[in-house]
Motif scaffolding. Structure first.
Motif, mmCIF file in Angstrom:
data_model
loop_
_atom_site.group_PDB
_atom_site.id
_atom_site.type_symbol
_atom_site.label_atom_id
_atom_site.label_comp_id
_atom_site.label_asym_id
_atom_site.label_seq_id
_atom_site.Cartn_x
_atom_site.Cartn_y
_atom_site.Cartn_z
ATOM 1 N N ILE A 61 0.840 -1.206 0.000
ATOM 2 C CA ILE A 61 0.000 0.000 0.000
ATOM 3 C C ILE A 61 0.871 1.251 0.000
ATOM 4 O O ILE A 61 0.658 2.180 -0.807
ATOM 5 C CB ILE A 61 -0.940 -0.011 1.223
ATOM 6 N N GLU A 62 1.869 1.298 0.880
ATOM 7 C CA GLU A 62 2.705 2.501 1.000
ATOM 8 C C GLU A 62 3.468 2.789 -0.291
ATOM 9 O O GLU A 62 3.653 3.960 -0.661
ATOM 10 C CB GLU A 62 3.660 2.345 2.174
ATOM 11 N N SER A 63 3.895 1.755 -0.995
ATOM 12 C CA SER A 63 4.655 1.968 -2.235
ATOM 13 C C SER A 63 3.779 2.501 -3.356
ATOM 14 O O SER A 63 4.310 3.010 -4.358
ATOM 15 C CB SER A 63 5.318 0.657 -2.666
ATOM 16 N N ARG A 64 2.469 2.418 -3.206
ATOM 17 C CA ARG A 64 1.541 2.901 -4.241
ATOM 18 C C ARG A 64 0.835 4.200 -3.859
ATOM 19 O O ARG A 64 0.053 4.719 -4.649
ATOM 20 C CB ARG A 64 0.503 1.807 -4.543
ATOM 21 N N MET A 65 1.107 4.708 -2.687
ATOM 22 C CA MET A 65 0.497 5.968 -2.270
ATOM 23 C C MET A 65 1.145 7.138 -2.998
ATOM 24 O O MET A 65 2.373 7.168 -3.166
ATOM 25 C CB MET A 65 0.635 6.143 -0.752
ATOM 26 N N PRO A 66 0.358 8.106 -3.459
ATOM 27 C CA PRO A 66 0.956 9.267 -4.129
ATOM 28 C C PRO A 66 1.767 10.090 -3.141
ATOM 29 O O PRO A 66 1.415 10.192 -1.960
ATOM 30 C CB PRO A 66 -0.268 10.051 -4.632
ATOM 31 N N PRO A 67 2.889 10.663 -3.588
ATOM 32 C CA PRO A 67 3.704 11.463 -2.665
ATOM 33 C C PRO A 67 2.956 12.718 -2.235
ATOM 34 O O PRO A 67 2.221 13.328 -3.011
ATOM 35 C CB PRO A 67 4.947 11.794 -3.494
ATOM 36 N N ARG A 116 3.487 -3.219 13.034
ATOM 37 C CA ARG A 116 3.776 -1.780 13.022
ATOM 38 C C ARG A 116 2.563 -0.985 12.565
ATOM 39 O O ARG A 116 1.743 -1.468 11.798
ATOM 40 C CB ARG A 116 4.960 -1.489 12.105
ATOM 41 N N ARG A 117 2.482 0.262 13.029
ATOM 42 C CA ARG A 117 1.437 1.173 12.569
ATOM 43 C C ARG A 117 1.955 1.867 11.306
ATOM 44 O O ARG A 117 2.954 2.587 11.350
ATOM 45 C CB ARG A 117 1.075 2.192 13.647
ATOM 46 N N PRO A 118 1.288 1.655 10.162
ATOM 47 C CA PRO A 118 1.807 2.194 8.895
ATOM 48 C C PRO A 118 1.436 3.671 8.699
ATOM 49 O O PRO A 118 0.772 4.289 9.532
ATOM 50 C CB PRO A 118 1.125 1.304 7.854
ATOM 51 N N HIS A 119 1.843 4.203 7.537
ATOM 52 C CA HIS A 119 1.656 5.620 7.233
ATOM 53 C C HIS A 119 0.377 5.845 6.416
ATOM 54 O O HIS A 119 0.378 6.583 5.433
ATOM 55 C CB HIS A 119 2.867 6.147 6.463
ATOM 56 N N PHE A 120 -0.690 5.211 6.790
ATOM 57 C CA PHE A 120 -1.980 5.417 6.134
ATOM 58 C C PHE A 120 -3.064 5.027 7.119
ATOM 59 O O PHE A 120 -2.791 4.518 8.206
ATOM 60 C CB PHE A 120 -2.087 4.611 4.830
ATOM 61 N N TRP A 159 -7.758 -3.357 -6.114
ATOM 62 C CA TRP A 159 -8.083 -2.259 -5.202
ATOM 63 C C TRP A 159 -7.149 -1.087 -5.485
ATOM 64 O O TRP A 159 -5.935 -1.265 -5.643
ATOM 65 C CB TRP A 159 -7.917 -2.691 -3.750
ATOM 66 N N ASP A 160 -7.720 0.107 -5.537
ATOM 67 C CA ASP A 160 -6.938 1.317 -5.767
ATOM 68 C C ASP A 160 -6.393 1.859 -4.454
ATOM 69 O O ASP A 160 -6.991 1.683 -3.383
ATOM 70 C CB ASP A 160 -7.803 2.383 -6.436
ATOM 71 N N VAL A 161 -5.255 2.541 -4.553
ATOM 72 C CA VAL A 161 -4.604 3.140 -3.393
ATOM 73 C C VAL A 161 -4.528 4.637 -3.590
ATOM 74 O O VAL A 161 -4.156 5.127 -4.661
ATOM 75 C CB VAL A 161 -3.193 2.549 -3.183
ATOM 76 N N GLY A 162 -4.903 5.401 -2.575
ATOM 77 C CA GLY A 162 -4.848 6.853 -2.591
ATOM 78 C C GLY A 162 -4.022 7.379 -1.445
ATOM 79 O O GLY A 162 -3.298 6.631 -0.768
ATOM 80 N N PRO A 163 -4.118 8.666 -1.154
ATOM 81 C CA PRO A 163 -3.277 9.278 -0.100
ATOM 82 C C PRO A 163 -3.574 8.781 1.296
ATOM 83 O O PRO A 163 -2.730 8.914 2.186
ATOM 84 C CB PRO A 163 -3.585 10.775 -0.237
ATOM 85 N N ARG A 164 -4.750 8.175 1.524
ATOM 86 C CA ARG A 164 -5.098 7.675 2.854
ATOM 87 C C ARG A 164 -5.034 6.160 2.952
ATOM 88 O O ARG A 164 -5.397 5.587 3.979
ATOM 89 C CB ARG A 164 -6.494 8.160 3.239
ATOM 90 N N GLY A 165 -4.583 5.519 1.876
ATOM 91 C CA GLY A 165 -4.511 4.067 1.864
ATOM 92 C C GLY A 165 -5.427 3.487 0.808
ATOM 93 O O GLY A 165 -5.658 4.097 -0.251
#
Length: 479
Positions: free
Chosen positions: A242-248, A289-293, A447-453
């Motif tokens: 998920i994190e590798s597909r999130m837009p910067p 771990r708690r991820p960045h989304f 499934w699509d990935v956006g800025p919130r996951g």
């Protein structure tokens, strides 16, 4: 449990890099490989009870034919040569000593009189002499009239039947080929359960660790440390995908310093919510771990980090229950807290302690860990239930065994059904398998990935009921 003096079968276990024999129809069973794996399990049970390994070598070794004599020899003309070769090489413990059950789900080779499963072959129009009950079962009614490990001589594959009802899921064979596996795959699966610590062997007179029933030396554990670790690894794979597909983010520097990872939940939050210690849920939530989304799946969020919010999201953990019963824990709640799942009557998948008042009849939708009675066989604390705020029609939605989910069910999506490697239908799917399956949906772009996951709402899971996408919501059969 690590048992010394076991033979090394690492090179014989079925893995992705070391698959089972593919040319079964032409040659038959890989009898040498299967016999070696069978003998490993015999050896494991034998020395777990403190018996000398040397007793399993020399001239006092029994086989199916030496044990049953003329009655077994009379079966040879009806056996495929590879199956007969397996029975020639597969060992049985020496005479004169009480034999341990072969494995948790298998007692021993069936006797010559019960070897051919003629009633089942006739009922399901399988060819004469095609279906044999190779091992009787330890649980339920054994022999060819009930459960056991069944082997089909036409396709040279095996499946485990715990109860008579299992026949309906796996027979006729040609309609359910995906549920039948080479015998070496089944035996490798059983050995993997031992290495995971899900099943262990110890002297039969030793008390079981979880006050439950042992089957000879074999004990089934609610969960193992290895399962916690493998589930955390699956979580990392999903989060990384998920994190590798999130837009910067425009405000994020090009090479930000990597923050110290935090767990999904800190101990004070777990304590406040009365999450049992030890338990699978507590171990996973404190190590993952708690991820960045925020969104881990369509319409499903990470558990809230604060003790107050996490406690408020738990409808079951504070309810009274017997000490050996582990309550279900909501680990991924629905983003919309107003979405609730109906858990009245048969719709409730949890332990009976959470089915009657003061247990609620409707609870927040989301992913819950399994509630188990640790004193009962075939439990799975590592399991999960996805509770949807709507019932599926059951038109297309399928379980792992290919059967449809029950019409109106809101809790059966991603579940097993019949288990070809052994176990009852009610045991839930493992959380590890769900996380890896979701990772595949992200990687494949389902499934699509956006800025919130992961984007989308819980309604997205209705795709399981549609002819176009139902396969995306089925986890392939395993244990």
């Amino acid at each position: 449990m690590a048992i010394p003096q076991l033979p090394n079968v690492d090179g014989l276990l079925v893995t992705a890099d070391n698959p089972a024999r593919a040319d079964l129809l032409g040659i038959g069973m890989d009898h040498a490989r299967c016999a070696a794996l069978h003998n490993y399990l015999i050896h494991n049970a034998w020395i777990s009870e403190g018996r000398p390994p040397a007793a399993l070598h020399g001239n006092n070794i029994n086989t199916y034919f030496t044990t049953h004599g003329g009655a077994a020899e009379a079966l040879r003309p009806r056996l495929h040569p590879s199956l007969a070769a397996f029975l020639d090489d597969a060992r049985l413990p020496p005479d004169g000593l009480e034999r341990a059950p072969f494995f948790f789900w298998a007692n021993e080779f069936t006797s010559p009189g019960e070897f051919f499963a003629e009633p089942e072959a006739d009922l399901f129009d399988e060819p004469a002499d095609s279906l044999v009950c190779l091992y009787s079962t330890n649980i339920g009614q054994g022999g060819s009239s009930g459960g056991g490990l069944f082997y089909h001589q036409g396709i040279h594959r095996a499946a485990v039947f715990m109860h008579m009802d299992d026949h309906d899921f796996a027979l006729p064979v040609q309609a359910h080929l995906e549920l039948w596996h080479p015998l070496e795959t089944v035996l490798s699966n059983w050995i993997e359960l031992i290495r995971l610590g899900k099943i262990t062997a110890s002297p039969r007179e030793a008390a079981p660790l979880f006050v439950g029933e042992k089957i000879g030396p074999w004990e089934w554990h609610p969960y193992s440390e290895a399962q916690v670790n493998s589930c955390v690894h699956a979580w990392d794979r999903l989060c990384n995908a998920i994190e590798s597909r999130m837009p910067p983010s425009p405000s994020t520097p090009a090479n930000p310093p990597e923050p110290e990872p935090e767990p999904l939940l800190a101990p004070p939050a777990l304590d406040a919510a009365s999450i049992p210690s030890p338990s699978f849920a507590r171990a996973f939530l404190s190590r993952a771990r708690r991820p960045h989304f925020r969104s881990i799946a369509p319409g499903l969020l990470l558990p809230p980090a604060s003790a107050a919010s996490f406690t408020a999201s738990q409808p079951f953990t504070h309810l009274p229950h017997p000490p050996q019963v582990v309550p279900p824990v909501c680990i991924f709640p629905a983003a919309n807290s107003d979405l609730q799942a109906d858990v009245t009557g048969w719709l409730n998948p949890f332990h009976e302690a959470f089915r009657e008042p003061p247990a609620p009849s409707r609870v927040p939708a989301g992913v819950y860990t399994e509630s188990v009675d640790r004193s009962v066989l075939d439990t799975a604390e590592e399991g999960f239930r996805l509770l949807l705020p709507y019932g599926l029609h059951g038109d297309s939605a399928r379980k792992s065994d290919g059967s449809g989910v029950s019409a109106g069910s809101a809790t059966e999506l991603f579940q097993h059904g019949y288990k070809p490697f052994g176990g009852d239908y009610y045991r839930p799917q493992r959380l590890e398998r769900l996380l890896d399956h979701w990772c595949g949906l992200v990687v494949r772009g389902v499934w699509d990935v956006g800025p919130r996951g992961v984007e989308g709402e819980v309604e997205r899971f209705r795709e399981a009921d549609g002819a176009a996408r139902w396969r995306d919501y089925v986890i392939s059969p395993t244990w």
